[in-house]
Design a protein around this motif. Sequence first.
Motif, short mmCIF file in Angstrom:
data_model
loop_
_atom_site.label_atom_id
_atom_site.label_comp_id
_atom_site.label_asym_id
_atom_site.label_seq_id
_atom_site.Cartn_x
_atom_site.Cartn_y
_atom_site.Cartn_z
N HIS A 48 2.10 -3.12 -6.42
CA HIS A 48 1.00 -3.67 -5.63
C HIS A 48 -0.28 -3.54 -6.47
CE1 HIS A 48 -0.76 -5.26 -2.10
NE2 HIS A 48 -1.29 -4.15 -1.62
N PRO B 122 -3.85 -3.72 -7.91
CA PRO B 122 -5.23 -3.93 -7.46
C PRO B 122 -5.94 -4.97 -8.32
CG PRO B 122 -4.73 -1.58 -7.70
CD PRO B 122 -3.61 -2.33 -8.35
N ASP C 230 0.81 -1.24 0.00
CA ASP C 230 0.00 0.00 0.00
C ASP C 230 0.84 1.28 0.00
OD1 ASP C 230 -2.13 -1.70 0.09
OD2 ASP C 230 -2.80 -1.17 2.10
N LEU D 56 1.39 1.09 -4.73
CA LEU D 56 0.13 1.16 -5.46
C LEU D 56 0.33 1.99 -6.73
CD1 LEU D 56 -2.26 1.86 -2.47
CD2 LEU D 56 -2.35 -0.18 -3.93
N HIS E 242 -3.02 -6.60 -4.67
CA HIS E 242 -3.75 -5.77 -3.71
C HIS E 242 -5.19 -6.26 -3.73
CE1 HIS E 242 -5.19 -2.37 -1.45
NE2 HIS E 242 -5.85 -1.88 -2.46
#
Length: 271
Positions: free
Chosen positions: A78, A80, A33, A55, A123
């Motif tokens: 990371h 999503p 994150d 992210l 993520h």
Amino acid sequence: MLKHIMTCSLLVSAFFINASTLPTAQIAIIVDDMGGKPNDDIAFSLDKNITFSILPHTPYSTEFSYRAAQQNREVMLHMPMESLNDNALGEGPILSNMYPQQIQQALMAALATVPHAVGVNNHMGSKVTQMTLPMQSVMRVLSQNNLFFVDSRTTRFTKARSIANQYGVTTASRHVFLDHLQTMDFLQQQFDLLIAKGRKHGKAIGIAHPHEQTLAFLHNALDDLPEDVVLITVSQYLQETDKFRINPKLARASQQPIQDTQTQLESVTPD
């Protein structure tokens, strides 16, 4: 003769003394994150063997990637991925209903914002990581671009590791989430579990987040590691350091300067 025997005895003793002090547990820690908020930059004061997973598509994604590279710190994307809980994913996620070309475009666009990434972890992703076709598309892209994958294991039904193996993608799985409860007692419990797994298996991966309490805990815990425990990077965990310390071909060189911003369970955990 006696002198020779005594010399051999001393050498054997020295060997066992040295062997007893060698690290028997390797732990790798990923801080997920990163780049979600400006004060995540506090994490840059952590040990440089801690890997940052950044992210994509945030105001700090690219800046944090460059700052980490300046420290010679390992960086991951990371990424999503859609979860079973319909949690907000931010910009540019991988969704379960995407076609392979859309997944490729989403990954490449995300990687462009984290240009020093040498690997990827998910993520969220409790939905996508248990689906064959989307994960095949993900691993195809990673294989083509010399990137490893760490499965965050947000579902026990994940297929990520088996599909990664099919595509020749170097892969590993998270062993311990360190901080899904924000208390010092829980952080210590999970950190002890990570060390125990490292001692049992030789090495283990923990995932943490840039919470203020987590970062304070890690500062103290890493300064006081047991003598038989050593902190390593994820590429060292994967035993392919030379391969993954080189920026992948998709990480194009950029002239953008690094800005110095002052304002800036053992069981599966739900997304």
